[in-house]
Design a protein around this motif. Structure first.
Motif, PDB file in Angstrom:
ATOM      1  N   ALA A 217      34.965  49.192  52.328  1.00  0.00           N
ATOM      2  CA  ALA A 217      35.937  48.362  51.620  1.00  0.00           C
ATOM      3  C   ALA A 217      36.538  49.179  50.479  1.00  0.00           C
ATOM      4  N   PRO A 218      37.854  49.411  50.472  1.00  0.00           N
ATOM      5  CA  PRO A 218      38.472  50.179  49.396  1.00  0.00           C
ATOM      6  C   PRO A 218      38.255  49.502  48.042  1.00  0.00           C
ATOM      7  N   PRO A 219      38.382  50.248  46.953  1.00  0.00           N
ATOM      8  CA  PRO A 219      38.306  49.620  45.626  1.00  0.00           C
ATOM      9  C   PRO A 219      39.276  48.444  45.545  1.00  0.00           C
ATOM     10  N   GLY A 220      38.794  47.319  45.045  1.00  0.00           N
ATOM     11  CA  GLY A 220      39.633  46.134  44.944  1.00  0.00           C
ATOM     12  C   GLY A 220      39.525  45.188  46.119  1.00  0.00           C
ATOM     13  N   ALA A 221      38.772  45.600  47.174  1.00  0.00           N
ATOM     14  CA  ALA A 221      38.653  44.748  48.355  1.00  0.00           C
ATOM     15  C   ALA A 221      37.627  43.643  48.171  1.00  0.00           C
ATOM     16  N   GLY A 222      36.762  43.751  47.147  1.00  0.00           N
ATOM     17  CA  GLY A 222      35.794  42.697  46.873  1.00  0.00           C
ATOM     18  C   GLY A 222      34.478  42.871  47.603  1.00  0.00           C
ATOM     19  N   LYS A 223      33.834  44.032  47.429  1.00  0.00           N
ATOM     20  CA  LYS A 223      32.561  44.288  48.112  1.00  0.00           C
ATOM     21  C   LYS A 223      31.488  43.284  47.684  1.00  0.00           C
ATOM     22  N   THR A 224      31.430  42.966  46.382  1.00  0.00           N
ATOM     23  CA  THR A 224      30.396  42.057  45.900  1.00  0.00           C
ATOM     24  C   THR A 224      30.589  40.655  46.464  1.00  0.00           C
ATOM     25  N   THR A 225      31.820  40.222  46.611  1.00  0.00           N
ATOM     26  CA  THR A 225      32.097  38.923  47.215  1.00  0.00           C
ATOM     27  C   THR A 225      31.634  38.891  48.665  1.00  0.00           C
TER      28      THR A 225
ATOM     29  N   THR B  54      35.175  48.042  59.156  1.00  0.00           N
ATOM     30  CA  THR B  54      36.269  48.339  58.238  1.00  0.00           C
ATOM     31  C   THR B  54      36.933  47.033  57.815  1.00  0.00           C
ATOM     32  N   THR B  55      37.079  46.845  56.512  1.00  0.00           N
ATOM     33  CA  THR B  55      37.648  45.588  56.016  1.00  0.00           C
ATOM     34  C   THR B  55      39.174  45.626  56.050  1.00  0.00           C
ATOM     35  N   ALA B  56      39.763  46.464  55.220  1.00  0.00           N
ATOM     36  CA  ALA B  56      41.215  46.527  55.113  1.00  0.00           C
ATOM     37  C   ALA B  56      41.596  47.907  54.604  1.00  0.00           C
ATOM     38  N   GLN B  57      42.775  48.361  54.971  1.00  0.00           N
ATOM     39  CA  GLN B  57      43.293  49.617  54.455  1.00  0.00           C
ATOM     40  C   GLN B  57      44.054  49.350  53.148  1.00  0.00           C
ATOM     41  N   PRO B  58      44.178  50.372  52.289  1.00  0.00           N
ATOM     42  CA  PRO B  58      44.847  50.157  50.998  1.00  0.00           C
ATOM     43  C   PRO B  58      46.250  49.564  51.114  1.00  0.00           C
ATOM     44  N   ASP B  59      47.040  50.005  52.114  1.00  0.00           N
ATOM     45  CA  ASP B  59      48.393  49.466  52.243  1.00  0.00           C
ATOM     46  C   ASP B  59      48.384  47.952  52.450  1.00  0.00           C
ATOM     47  N   GLU B  60      47.401  47.463  53.220  1.00  0.00           N
ATOM     48  CA  GLU B  60      47.281  46.024  53.444  1.00  0.00           C
ATOM     49  C   GLU B  60      46.947  45.308  52.142  1.00  0.00           C
ATOM     50  N   LEU B  61      46.072  45.912  51.332  1.00  0.00           N
ATOM     51  CA  LEU B  61      45.698  45.299  50.056  1.00  0.00           C
ATOM     52  C   LEU B  61      46.861  45.321  49.070  1.00  0.00           C
ATOM     53  N   ILE B  62      47.664  46.384  49.101  1.00  0.00           N
ATOM     54  CA  ILE B  62      48.837  46.458  48.220  1.00  0.00           C
ATOM     55  C   ILE B  62      49.848  45.386  48.601  1.00  0.00           C
ATOM     56  N   GLU B  63      50.093  45.232  49.908  1.00  0.00           N
ATOM     57  CA  GLU B  63      51.056  44.235  50.373  1.00  0.00           C
ATOM     58  C   GLU B  63      50.615  42.822  49.996  1.00  0.00           C
TER      59      GLU B  63
ATOM     60  N   MET C 214      36.956  57.719  41.691  1.00  0.00           N
ATOM     61  CA  MET C 214      37.546  57.910  40.361  1.00  0.00           C
ATOM     62  C   MET C 214      38.904  57.222  40.254  1.00  0.00           C
ATOM     63  N   VAL C 215      39.800  57.488  41.194  1.00  0.00           N
ATOM     64  CA  VAL C 215      41.150  56.914  41.085  1.00  0.00           C
ATOM     65  C   VAL C 215      41.142  55.414  41.324  1.00  0.00           C
ATOM     66  N   GLY C 216      40.114  54.914  42.034  1.00  0.00           N
ATOM     67  CA  GLY C 216      40.038  53.485  42.305  1.00  0.00           C
ATOM     68  C   GLY C 216      39.905  52.631  41.060  1.00  0.00           C
ATOM     69  N   ARG C 217      39.474  53.238  39.936  1.00  0.00           N
ATOM     70  CA  ARG C 217      39.310  52.462  38.695  1.00  0.00           C
ATOM     71  C   ARG C 217      40.631  51.892  38.187  1.00  0.00           C
ATOM     72  N   VAL C 218      41.772  52.493  38.577  1.00  0.00           N
ATOM     73  CA  VAL C 218      43.053  52.079  37.980  1.00  0.00           C
ATOM     74  C   VAL C 218      43.964  51.389  38.992  1.00  0.00           C
ATOM     75  N   LEU C 219      43.456  51.084  40.188  1.00  0.00           N
ATOM     76  CA  LEU C 219      44.315  50.541  41.238  1.00  0.00           C
ATOM     77  C   LEU C 219      44.333  49.019  41.301  1.00  0.00           C
ATOM     78  N   ARG C 220      43.581  48.354  40.448  1.00  0.00           N
ATOM     79  CA  ARG C 220      43.574  46.890  40.473  1.00  0.00           C
ATOM     80  C   ARG C 220      44.812  46.343  39.757  1.00  0.00           C
ATOM     81  N   PRO C 221      45.344  45.212  40.230  1.00  0.00           N
ATOM     82  CA  PRO C 221      46.498  44.613  39.548  1.00  0.00           C
ATOM     83  C   PRO C 221      46.163  44.265  38.100  1.00  0.00           C
ATOM     84  N   LYS C 222      47.122  44.498  37.224  1.00  0.00           N
ATOM     85  CA  LYS C 222      46.924  44.216  35.797  1.00  0.00           C
ATOM     86  C   LYS C 222      47.312  42.772  35.495  1.00  0.00           C
ATOM     87  N   PRO C 223      46.479  42.066  34.765  1.00  0.00           N
ATOM     88  CA  PRO C 223      46.862  40.695  34.368  1.00  0.00           C
ATOM     89  C   PRO C 223      48.207  40.659  33.646  1.00  0.00           C
ATOM     90  N   SER C 224      48.508  41.729  32.925  1.00  0.00           N
ATOM     91  CA  SER C 224      49.774  41.787  32.188  1.00  0.00           C
ATOM     92  C   SER C 224      50.924  42.282  33.047  1.00  0.00           C
TER      93      SER C 224
END
Length: 489
Positions: free
Chosen positions: A27-35, A174-183, A328-338
């Motif tokens: 699961a890419p960063p942001g896919a929700g592994k803990t969930t 495999t859960t989802a690819q990054p492009d799917e998560l971005i879309e 490392m780069v996955g730390r900054v790929l989550r959507p920002k609340p702002s």
């Protein structure tokens, strides 16, 4: 208990894991592994006993850091209604009669008697950051639990030593690819500034599949870094929360001193930082008024730590591992609340070595980790001195981003690439170069397989030439294609 609604790909991953004896969920960063893990646990706990005299189903969740243990325990309780016991730092804490145990690998691997006692009831083991699971400490635990199903979760199914994870897992989910998560709005496309390192690391030795830590730290702290870290933070990310990945402890401390001298509030973290001090530093970075702007760290914030409002990741640590790069780069790929953007400022040549961070990747349990090849130069590009955009110089007299006229020297000859200038990478151009290089490497491999077959060479000859040429082993799919080609199948 807070009811959770699974995203479609999360629900598919949970469903697929039901039939897996030893499954690895990627699961890419942001896919929700803990969930995903919490839902797998909830379903396992709801299953009836195998027979009336059978022990209750018990679940062990393995993690390798204290922060990950406390974070996982809290999420599991919130999502399942079952309060886990935690096993860490030599202590067991939590309610008696718990059926879920969130354990430190280091602690549990030394509790052989406890494992033997619990083994009869443990039906499921979940391994967080499962790319680490071939280590001896993990194997000691799993050897005592032969009846349990094993489900691993990771964003980067790679090991530094190149060993394939198929040695433990027999199914990849495999859960989802990054492009799917971005879309879907679960990840954001970053802006990236950087430059290949060139020959800076030619004298740095390799150790355990990556650069020698001491020599790497010395090289990156010698003033030869591919860009002034503080200067580019001030130009590109001033006022944003930022995390810097340093090459070593001394390198990290040196960068903190430079940030502080420039009037930027910064702090350092490494493995020896006391837990209460580490918590205070990260709380200050997370705070709404963020009294801390920058945290420089050495091998601490690569996994299991999230801050959606993080504005920039600064890579000052080269690596040969695509897995570490993705973390490392996955730390900054989550959507920002702002709604802000995410910046990757690459002083370490990582993007040039490992590719675009949100590119779709083909995972495999059997192939070895792809090693980076020497970074290619970026001929024919200009770096705008005003906005730092990277663009093709041919036929242009001004920057297409901001309209800044090109200096006459750049109109007459290629620009001199200096360590002070980082360029903005564009995803399409980056991927076009990499796809062309990969296609050429595959063609040459198929030719070598045919030549080796004609000469009676061993199968590994063509594979070794492929690795020497492009820095990675051929995939199983490429090997099969080469055999079909030479046999005209």
């Amino acid at each position: 208990m807070i009811p959770q609604t699974l995203r479609p790909y999360q629900a598919r991953a949970v469903d697929d894991s039901e039939a897996a004896r030893r499954g690895l969920i990627v699961a890419p960063p942001g896919a929700g592994k803990t969930t995903i893990a919490a839902e797998i646990i909830r379903r396992e706990l709801a299953k009836p006993r195998a027979h009336p005299q059978a022990p209750r189903r018990l679940i062990i969740v393995l993690a390798h850091r204290k922060e990950l243990i406390s974070q996982a325990a809290a999420r599991i309780e919130n999502n399942t209604g079952h309060a886990p016991q935690t096993i860490s730092a030599g202590r067991i804490e939590g309610p008696l009669g718990a059926r879920v145990f969130v354990a430190s690998v280091q602690t549990l691997s030394r509790r052989k008697a406890w494992l033997k006692q619990a083994a009869g009831g443990v039906s499921l083991v979940i391994i967080d950051e499962a790319h680490r699971s071939l280590a001896k400490s993990y194997q000691k635990i799993l050897d005592e639990l032969p009846r349990a199903r094993i489900i691993g979760l990771t964003a980067s199914p790679y090991r530094l030593d190149g060993k394939p994870l198929g040695d433990l897992f027999d199914q990849m989910i495999t859960t989802a690819q990054p492009d799917e998560l971005i879309e879907a709005g679960h990840l954001i496309e970053p802006r990236i500034f950087g430059r290949p390192l060139g020959g800076l690391l030619r004298n740095v030795k390799k150790q355990a599949g990556d650069y020698h830590k001491g020599q790497l730290s010395a090289a990156m702290n010698s003033g030869e870094l591919a860009g002034a870290v503080v200067d580019h933070y001030m130009k590109l990310a001033r006022g944003k929360r930022a995390v810097v990945f340093a090459a070593g402890v001394e390198h990290s401390r040196s960068l903190v001193a430079q940030f502080t001298a420039a009037g930027v509030t910064a702090a350092h973290l490494d493995g020896s930082t006391p837990a209460n001090e580490r918590r205070e530093i990260l709380d200050n970075l997370r705070s709404n008024d963020h009294p801390l702007d920058v945290v420089c760290n050495c091998e601490i914030l690569t996994e299991g730590w999230d801050l959606p409002e993080l504005g920039a990741v600064i890579l000052a640590r080269p690596t040969m591992s695509p897995g570490l790069y993705i973390q490392m780069v996955g730390r900054v790929l989550r959507p920002k609340p702002s709604g802000g953007e995410g910046l990757i400022i690459d002083h370490a040549g990582c993007v040039a070595a490992h590719g675009w961070p949100t590119a779709d990747r083909a995972w495999s349990l059997t192939d070895r980790e792809d090693r980076p090849k020497a970074a290619e130069a970026l001929p024919g590009f200009s770096n705008c001195g005003r906005c730092f955009a990277l663009f093709i110089r041919r036929g242009r007299t001004a920057c297409p981003e901001c309209g800044q006229p090109l200096p006459r020297s750049e109109l007459r000859k290629p620009p001199i690439e200096t360590r002070e200038a980082l360029t903005e990478y564009k995803r399409q151009k980056q991927q076009e170069r990499q796809a062309k290089a990969a296609k050429n490497a595959d063609r040459l491999y198929i030719r070598d397989v045919a030549e080796g077959d004609r000469r009676g060479y061993r199968d590994g000859w063509a594979a070794a030439r492929y690795k020497a040429r492009c820095g990675r082993w051929p995939t199983q799919e490429l090997k099969a294609a080469a055999i079909r080609k030479i046999r005209n199948v």
